[in-house]
Design an enzyme around this catalytic site. Structure first.
Site, PDB file in Angstrom:
ATOM      1  CD  GLU A   1      -4.911  -0.015  -3.148  1.00 16.40           C
ATOM      2  OE1 GLU A   1      -4.937  -0.216  -4.393  1.00 16.40           O
ATOM      3  OE2 GLU A   1      -4.206  -0.683  -2.374  1.00 16.40           O
TER       4      GLU A   1
ATOM      5  CG  HIS B   1      -1.017  -1.033  -3.858  1.00 15.44           C
ATOM      6  ND1 HIS B   1      -1.733  -1.812  -2.979  1.00 15.44           N
ATOM      7  CD2 HIS B   1       0.216  -1.584  -3.941  1.00 15.44           C
ATOM      8  CE1 HIS B   1      -0.962  -2.784  -2.526  1.00 15.44           C
ATOM      9  NE2 HIS B   1       0.230  -2.678  -3.105  1.00 15.44           N
TER      10      HIS B   1
ATOM     11  CB  CYS C   1      -0.568  -5.735  -4.828  1.00 19.64           C
ATOM     12  SG  CYS C   1       1.229  -5.622  -4.726  1.00 19.64           S
TER      13      CYS C   1
HETATM   14  N1  GLN Z   1       3.523  -9.945  -1.011  1.00 19.89           N
HETATM   15  C1  GLN Z   1       3.524  -9.541  -2.383  1.00 19.89           C
HETATM   16  C2  GLN Z   1       4.854  -8.939  -2.802  1.00 19.89           C
HETATM   17  O1  GLN Z   1       5.607  -8.484  -1.968  1.00 19.89           O
HETATM   18  C3  GLN Z   1       2.390  -8.582  -2.672  1.00 19.89           C
HETATM   19  C4  GLN Z   1       2.486  -7.294  -1.919  1.00 19.89           C
HETATM   20  C5  GLN Z   1       1.194  -6.526  -1.880  1.00 19.89           C
HETATM   21  O2  GLN Z   1       0.107  -7.074  -2.101  1.00 19.89           O
HETATM   22  N2  GLN Z   1       1.272  -5.256  -1.553  1.00 19.89           N
HETATM   23  O3  GLN Z   1       5.163  -8.905  -3.958  1.00 19.89           O
END
Ligand code: GLN
Length: 538
Positions: free
Chosen positions: A510, A508, A382
Site C-alpha cells: 500500500e 506493505h 504484513c
Molecule cells: N507485528 C508484526 C511484526 O512486527 C507485523 C508488523 C506489521 O504488520 N507491520 O513482524
C-alpha cells in the site's frame, strides 16, 4: 535558486494541510516544475514510529526506511515521487541533534537556547532538500495550529527564513476555516482574522489564504477576508468540501492557486498544467461500471486513518478496474468461528491488515480459515501474511499451538519467528526491518502473473518473519513461497496453489500505490474479488 513555500494552519486542526500542499505541488509539477514537500511536526517523538495508530493514524514508511507522518503518503500518492527521511522532521529530532552537538562541545562556552540554536537547526533542515539543486520549489507543511505553544519555534524559523530569502523566493500560505453558522445563515470570517492576527504577532504575514468552507465564498466574503487579513483579493482561495481528496488539485486549479503562487514567486511558465492522466484517473473513479465489496479485518478499525494507505490503494485499484470499491472495516476481535460466515457475508474479497500485538489475532485466524476454505479472494499484508501462515500451520499442517513468537514466546511451533538481526535489539524506535528491500519472484506463480517480472522491491516495517525451518512442509501442503529476499532468503510472499486468489506479503504494498501507478497487488486483488462476485451472482 530554490523557492520556498510554507503552509501553516489556523483555527482548528484536521483542515487538510497535507492535501492542500500535495494539490498545489501536483499543479506545479504538472506545469513542469520539480517540486517536493516536507512536513515539520511539533511533537517530541523523534518520529511517529513509536506512536499508537489511535494517536496519529498510520505510520508511513519511505524507501530509505524512515517512519513518518501519513501526510507523506499523500505527497507520494499525488506526486509519484519518493520522499525520504529528510522530508519529515519533528521537534524531537531537532532537539536531539542540538543536544548531541552541545555534548560534543560544538557550542562550547555558549548558553544553548531556543533562539538561535533551535531555530537555526530548524532553518538548516528546512533548506536541506534544496541544497542539491534538485528542486525548483520546496513546500514545507508545518504541523499543528498557529497559536500552539509547541509550534512557536517553527513559526519563528519561518519568519527568519522569509527575511533571509526575501519576498520573491518564499511565501506563506495560511490554511484556515470559514465556518457557516446555520442560525445566522452566514459564513464567518472572524476566526480567520484572529488566526492571521496571531501569525502577525509572530511577525509572519501570510501571502495567500486558503479557506476551508462548506459553502461557496461570495465576492463580499473574499473582499472582507482580503481587507482584514492584508492579502490581495486573488490570494483568497476557496477550498470547498470535495467529494474526494483527488478532486482538490482541480478545485485549486479553478481557484488559480498555482498561478497566484507563481506570480508571487516571480516564476514564469508558458506551460498550462498537464493533468490529462489525473483527469483520466478521476473520470474512471467517478464513473465506475461495477461495484465490489471488500472487508478489511483489522485491530484499529474505529480509526480508518490507521489504514490510510490501504484505503487509498483500493481507490487507485478501483479506478484501474473501473469499479467502486466499498471497503467495510471489521473488528478482528469480533470474529469467532461461530459468527465468521455472518460477519463476512456479502463480501467479495477480504484483506487482513497489518498490526502489532495479540489483540484480534484469533479473529484474523478465523477469517483466514473461512476465506481459504470457501475460496474467497484473500489478501494479507504484513501481520496479515503472518496470520495466513499461522492458520495454515494449525489447520492444514496440524501444528497444534503454531504461532508467531511475537504473540507466544513458548509456542511449540514458532512458524513466524523473530528475525536474527532483531534478537539483540533493545531500543524500540527505528529498529524494525524498515524501508525498501529487494524481492525475487518465482516464475510460474500467481505473484509472477501479478507483477509480470522476477525482480521487485517493496517497503517493510516488521520484526518477525516466516520461519524457513517449516517451508518444505508448507510447500508440500500447497502454501508456497513465491517471493524471497535474495540476500537473506527471507520469505516475502506466500500464496496458495488451489485458490482463486490467496496472496499475502510480508511487506506493505500500500505504501507504493500512487495515482500514476496503482499497485499491481491491489489491482489484481480487486479484479479477483470482482470475478468472485460474478461467480456468486450466477
Ligand atoms: N507485528 C508484526 C511484526 O512486527 C507485523 C508488523 C506489521 O504488520 N507491520 O513482524
Amino acid at each position: 535558486m530554490t523557492k520556498y513555500i510554507f503552509v501553516t494552519g489556523g483555527v482548528t486542526s484536521s483542515l487538510g494541510k497535507g492535501i492542500i500542499a500535495a494539490s498545489l505541488a501536483k499543479l506545479l509539477q504538472a506545469r513542469g516544475f520539480k517540486v517536493t514537500i516536507q512536513k515539520f511536526d511539533p511533537y517530541i517523538n523523534i518520529d511517529p514510529g513509536t506512536l499508537n495508530p489511535y494517536e496519529h493514524g498510520e505510520c508511513y514508511v519511505t524507501e530509505d526506511g524512515a517512519e513518518t507522518d501519513l501526510d507523506l503518503g499523500h505527497y507520494e500518492r499525488f506526486l509519484n515521487v519518493p520522499t525520504s527521511q529528510a522530508n519529515n522532521v519533528t521537534t524531537g529530532r531537532i532537539y536531539k541533534h542540538v543536544i548531541e552537538k552541545e555534548r560534543e562541545g560544538a557550542y562550547l562556552g555558549k548558553t544553548v537556547q531556543v533562539i538561535p540554536h533551535i531555530t537555526d537547526e530548524i532553518k538548516r533542515r528546512m533548506q536541506l532538500l534544496g541544497q542539491g539543486g534538485e528542486y525548483d520549489i520546496i513546500i514545507t507543511e508545518l504541523g499543528g495550529t498557529v497559536g500552539d505553544i509547541e509550534s512557536l519555534p517553527f513559526i519563528e524559523a519561518v519568519r527568519q527564513l522569509r527575511w533571509e530569502l526575501g519576498n520573491n523566493d518564499s511565501l506563506v500560505i495560511h490554511l484556515t476555516l470559514v465556518p457557516y453558522l446555520a442560525a445566522a445563515g452566514e459564513l464567518k470570517t472572524k476566526p480567520t482574522q484572529h488566526s492571521v492576527k496571531t501569525l502577525l504577532e509572530y511577525g509572519v504575514q501570510p501571502d495567500i489564504l486558503v479557506c476551508r468552507t462548506e459553502h461557496k465564498l461570495t465576492q463580499e466574503i473574499r473582499k472582507k477576508l482580503a481587507l482584514f487579513c492584508n492579502v490581495n483579493i486573488n490570494a483568497v482561495v476557496e477550498s470547498i468540501d470535495a467529494p474526494t481528496i483527488y478532486d482538490v488539485p482541480l478545485l485549486m486549479l479553478k481557484e488559480q492557486l498555482d498561478k497566484t503562487v507563481l506570480t508571487k514567486l516571480k516564476l514564469s511558465t508558458k506551460n498550462e498544467p498537464n493533468l490529462d492522466n489525473w483527469k483520466t484517473f478521476l473520470g474512471r473513479l467517478k464513473n465506475p461500471t461495477t461495484e465490489v465489496n471488500i472487508g478489511l479485518v483489522g485491530k484499529y478499525v474505529e480509526l480508518p486513518d490507521a489504514y490510510k494507505s490501504i484505503v487509498e490503494g483500493f481507490i487507485h485499484a478501483g479506478s484501474a478496474n473501473e469499479t467502486k470499491v466499498k471497503v467495510s472495516f471489521i473488528a478482528a476481535e469480533s470474529i469467532s468461528p461461530e459468527n465468521v460466515a455472518d460477519k463476512l457475508k456479502g463480501l467479495d474479497g477480504v484483506l487482513v491488515a497489518p498490526g502489532f500485538g495479540e489483540r484480534g489475532l484469533e479473529g484474523k485466524l478465523n477469517t483466514i480459515k473461512y476465506v481459504r476454505e470457501n475460496k474467497i479472494p484473500f489478501f494479507g499484508i504484513c501481520l496479515g501474511m503472518q496470520c495466513a501462515v499461522i492458520e495454515f500451520g494449525r489447520n492444514v499442517l496440524g501444528l497444534n499451538g503454531a504461532n508467531s513468537f511475537e504473540m507466544d514466546e513458548n509456542t511449540p511451533h514458532p512458524v513466524i519467528n523473530l528475525m536474527e538481526e532483531q534478537k539483540n535489539i533493545t531500543n524500540m524506535g527505528g529498529t524494525m526491518r524498515l524501508g525498501a528491500y529487494d524481492c525475487d519472484i518465482k516464475k510460474g506463480t500467481k505473484a509472477f502473473a501479478i507483477y509480470g517480472k522476477t525482480k521487485i522491491s517493496e517497503r517493510h516495517r516488521h520484526r518477525y518473519e516466516f520461519n524457513n525451518a517449516y517451508l518444505k512442509d508448507y510447500e508440500k501442503a500447497g502454501m508456497i513461497a513465491s517471493g524471497f529476499n535474495p540476500e537473506t532468503g527471507l520469505v516475502e510472499i506466500v500464496e496458495l496453489k488451489d485458490h482463486p486468489f490467496f496472496v499475502a506479503g510480508q511487506f506493505h504494498p500500500e505504501l507504493k500505490s500512487t495515482v500514476a501507478n496503482p499497485h499491481p497487488l491491489f489491482v489484481s486483488f480487486v479484479a479477483a474479488s470482482l470475478a468472485n462476485k460474478k461467480v456468486v451472482a450466477k
